[in-house]
Scaffold this motif. Structure first.
Motif, PDB file in Angstrom:
ATOM      1  N   ASN A 129       0.804  -1.222   0.000  1.00 35.24           N
ATOM      2  CA  ASN A 129       0.000   0.000   0.000  1.00 35.24           C
ATOM      3  C   ASN A 129       0.837   1.272   0.000  1.00 35.24           C
ATOM      4  OD1 ASN A 129      -2.467  -1.321  -0.118  1.00 35.24           O
ATOM      5  ND2 ASN A 129      -2.553  -1.579   2.082  1.00 35.24           N
ATOM      6  N   ASN A 130       2.128   1.158   0.300  1.00 38.46           N
ATOM      7  CA  ASN A 130       3.013   2.325   0.289  1.00 38.46           C
ATOM      8  C   ASN A 130       4.030   2.284  -0.847  1.00 38.46           C
ATOM      9  OD1 ASN A 130       1.926   3.578   2.629  1.00 38.46           O
ATOM     10  ND2 ASN A 130       3.017   2.117   3.895  1.00 38.46           N
ATOM     11  N   SER A 131       3.950   1.280  -1.675  1.00 42.21           N
ATOM     12  CA  SER A 131       4.905   1.129  -2.769  1.00 42.21           C
ATOM     13  C   SER A 131       4.704   2.235  -3.801  1.00 42.21           C
ATOM     14  CB  SER A 131       4.727  -0.232  -3.444  1.00 42.21           C
ATOM     15  OG  SER A 131       5.609  -0.344  -4.527  1.00 42.21           O
ATOM     16  N   LYS A 132       5.783   2.722  -4.341  1.00 46.45           N
ATOM     17  CA  LYS A 132       5.721   3.785  -5.345  1.00 46.45           C
ATOM     18  C   LYS A 132       5.732   3.229  -6.773  1.00 46.45           C
ATOM     19  CE  LYS A 132       6.001   7.074  -2.294  1.00 46.45           C
ATOM     20  NZ  LYS A 132       4.758   7.562  -1.765  1.00 46.45           N
ATOM     21  N   TYR A 144      -1.360  -3.698  -9.389  1.00 48.53           N
ATOM     22  CA  TYR A 144      -1.865  -2.865  -8.292  1.00 48.53           C
ATOM     23  C   TYR A 144      -0.906  -1.705  -8.067  1.00 48.53           C
ATOM     24  CZ  TYR A 144      -3.082  -1.522  -3.508  1.00 48.53           C
ATOM     25  OH  TYR A 144      -3.440  -0.821  -2.382  1.00 48.53           O
ATOM     26  N   LEU A 145      -1.470  -0.513  -7.903  1.00 51.87           N
ATOM     27  CA  LEU A 145      -0.670   0.668  -7.609  1.00 51.87           C
ATOM     28  C   LEU A 145      -1.428   1.530  -6.616  1.00 51.87           C
ATOM     29  CD1 LEU A 145       1.891   2.319  -8.200  1.00 51.87           C
ATOM     30  CD2 LEU A 145       0.656   3.384 -10.093  1.00 51.87           C
ATOM     31  N   SER A 146      -0.795   1.806  -5.500  1.00 54.65           N
ATOM     32  CA  SER A 146      -1.417   2.595  -4.451  1.00 54.65           C
ATOM     33  C   SER A 146      -0.739   3.959  -4.369  1.00 54.65           C
ATOM     34  CB  SER A 146      -1.280   1.878  -3.110  1.00 54.65           C
ATOM     35  OG  SER A 146      -1.816   2.665  -2.071  1.00 54.65           O
ATOM     36  N   ASP A 147      -1.535   5.002  -4.204  1.00 57.80           N
ATOM     37  CA  ASP A 147      -1.014   6.354  -3.997  1.00 57.80           C
ATOM     38  C   ASP A 147      -1.507   6.817  -2.637  1.00 57.80           C
ATOM     39  OD1 ASP A 147      -0.281   9.002  -3.960  1.00 57.80           O
ATOM     40  OD2 ASP A 147      -1.007   9.440  -5.979  1.00 57.80           O
ATOM     41  N   VAL A 148      -0.672   6.620  -1.621  1.00 55.39           N
ATOM     42  CA  VAL A 148      -1.051   6.941  -0.248  1.00 55.39           C
ATOM     43  C   VAL A 148      -1.325   8.434  -0.101  1.00 55.39           C
ATOM     44  CG1 VAL A 148      -0.271   6.922   2.154  1.00 55.39           C
ATOM     45  CG2 VAL A 148       0.220   4.989   0.678  1.00 55.39           C
ATOM     46  N   ASP A 149      -0.515   9.263  -0.754  1.00 55.04           N
ATOM     47  CA  ASP A 149      -0.678  10.713  -0.643  1.00 55.04           C
ATOM     48  C   ASP A 149      -2.036  11.171  -1.159  1.00 55.04           C
ATOM     49  OD1 ASP A 149       1.903  10.834   0.403  1.00 55.04           O
ATOM     50  OD2 ASP A 149       2.785  11.084  -1.597  1.00 55.04           O
ATOM     51  N   ASN A 206      -4.587   9.153  -1.310  1.00 56.08           N
ATOM     52  CA  ASN A 206      -5.555   8.265  -0.671  1.00 56.08           C
ATOM     53  C   ASN A 206      -6.390   7.502  -1.710  1.00 56.08           C
ATOM     54  OD1 ASN A 206      -6.706   7.000   1.509  1.00 56.08           O
ATOM     55  ND2 ASN A 206      -8.309   8.537   1.752  1.00 56.08           N
ATOM     56  N   LYS A 207      -5.683   6.931  -2.699  1.00 57.15           N
ATOM     57  CA  LYS A 207      -6.387   6.137  -3.695  1.00 57.15           C
ATOM     58  C   LYS A 207      -5.532   4.951  -4.118  1.00 57.15           C
ATOM     59  CE  LYS A 207      -5.192   7.845  -8.217  1.00 57.15           C
ATOM     60  NZ  LYS A 207      -5.654   8.353  -9.458  1.00 57.15           N
ATOM     61  N   GLU A 208      -6.195   3.989  -4.706  1.00 54.81           N
ATOM     62  CA  GLU A 208      -5.507   2.825  -5.252  1.00 54.81           C
ATOM     63  C   GLU A 208      -6.124   2.492  -6.594  1.00 54.81           C
ATOM     64  OE1 GLU A 208      -6.153  -0.035  -2.114  1.00 54.81           O
ATOM     65  OE2 GLU A 208      -7.896  -0.832  -3.134  1.00 54.81           O
ATOM     66  N   ASP A 209      -5.291   1.968  -7.469  1.00 56.52           N
ATOM     67  CA  ASP A 209      -5.749   1.563  -8.788  1.00 56.52           C
ATOM     68  C   ASP A 209      -5.365   0.117  -9.024  1.00 56.52           C
ATOM     69  OD1 ASP A 209      -6.879   4.017  -9.878  1.00 56.52           O
ATOM     70  OD2 ASP A 209      -4.826   4.796  -9.901  1.00 56.52           O
ATOM     71  N   ALA A 210      -6.200  -0.566  -9.782  1.00 54.50           N
ATOM     72  CA  ALA A 210      -5.910  -1.947 -10.157  1.00 54.50           C
ATOM     73  C   ALA A 210      -6.348  -2.158 -11.603  1.00 54.50           C
ATOM     74  CB  ALA A 210      -6.638  -2.919  -9.235  1.00 54.50           C
ATOM     75  N   TRP A 211      -5.518  -2.879 -12.336  1.00 57.88           N
ATOM     76  CA  TRP A 211      -5.806  -3.226 -13.716  1.00 57.88           C
ATOM     77  C   TRP A 211      -5.792  -4.738 -13.819  1.00 57.88           C
ATOM     78  CZ3 TRP A 211      -2.644   0.564 -11.973  1.00 57.88           C
ATOM     79  CH2 TRP A 211      -2.981   1.878 -12.329  1.00 57.88           C
ATOM     80  N   TYR A 212      -6.766  -5.279 -14.551  1.00 54.19           N
ATOM     81  CA  TYR A 212      -6.931  -6.718 -14.639  1.00 54.19           C
ATOM     82  C   TYR A 212      -6.617  -7.205 -16.049  1.00 54.19           C
ATOM     83  CZ  TYR A 212      -9.368  -5.559 -10.378  1.00 54.19           C
ATOM     84  OH  TYR A 212      -9.680  -5.063  -9.147  1.00 54.19           O
ATOM     85  N   PHE A 213      -5.975  -8.359 -16.119  1.00 55.90           N
ATOM     86  CA  PHE A 213      -5.570  -8.941 -17.387  1.00 55.90           C
ATOM     87  C   PHE A 213      -6.105 -10.363 -17.462  1.00 55.90           C
ATOM     88  CE2 PHE A 213      -2.780  -5.615 -16.171  1.00 55.90           C
ATOM     89  CZ  PHE A 213      -2.592  -4.889 -17.343  1.00 55.90           C
ATOM     90  N   TYR A 214      -6.621 -10.713 -18.624  1.00 55.98           N
ATOM     91  CA  TYR A 214      -7.322 -11.983 -18.792  1.00 55.98           C
ATOM     92  C   TYR A 214      -6.567 -12.901 -19.752  1.00 55.98           C
ATOM     93  CZ  TYR A 214     -10.912  -9.300 -16.496  1.00 55.98           C
ATOM     94  OH  TYR A 214     -11.594  -8.537 -15.584  1.00 55.98           O
TER      95      TYR A 214
END
Length: 166
Positions: A88-91, A130-135, A137-145
């Motif tokens: 959750n804190n990864s850049k 998965y990419l989280s932007d703590v600053d 206060n959001k997170e994004d996720a992209w799905y691949f099939y």
């Protein structure tokens, strides 16, 4: 005759070599926790790291790599609560490769990959970025099939293209 045998053996070696990802974008350096993918592409460089390396030196990882890929052999340990803050804190983007339960067991306290049995977690995707932007206060996720194992090179290409844009 020797030349023909040499040429045939070279062709055989090439035919039996690892899958080739047809990615032709910018060069990417990806840290891998778990099994290193067996594919050929001179623009993709995989480097093995441990979960402890990732959690203890996130600044080094985020400045030296374009993404971190976690593979199924590490899902049990990678989904322990002690790593939730790391993700959750990864850049940089984290690729949960071949995770039918998406990123949720890794980014939520109290869940592990084995205990997360929610049917809603399986959206049919093969891999999640998965990419989280703590600053912010959001997170994004992209799905691949992945419909067919024969299309694995296409899956890799789509994942690498997305990493390049992040």
């Amino acid at each position: 005759m020797k030349k023909i045998l040499l040429i045939l053996s070279l062709l055989f070696l090439v035919a039996c070599s690892n899958d080739e990802a047809k990615y032709d974008g910018a060069p990417l350096k990806i840290a891998v926790v778990g099994d290193i993918p067996k594919l050929n592409n001179e623009k993709i460089h995989f480097e093995p790291i441990s979960l402890n390396e990732f959690s203890e030196d996130t600044l080094h990882i985020s400045t030296n790599f374009d993404a971190v890929m976690i593979t199924p052999v590490m899902f049990g340990e990678a989904s322990e609560d002690r790593f939730v803050k790391v993700y959750n804190n990864s850049k940089i983007p984290i690729i949960f490769f071949d995770s039918t339960k998406r990123h949720f067991p890794f980014t939520r306290d109290g869940l592990t990959y084995e205990t997360a049995h929610w049917e809603s977690l399986n959206n049919g995707s093969h891999t999640t970025i998965y990419l989280s932007d703590v600053d912010a206060n959001k997170e994004d996720a992209w799905y691949f099939y992945l419909k067919d194992e024969k299309e694995l090179d296409t899956l890799y290409k789509e994942i690498f293209q997305k990493i390049e844009t992040l």
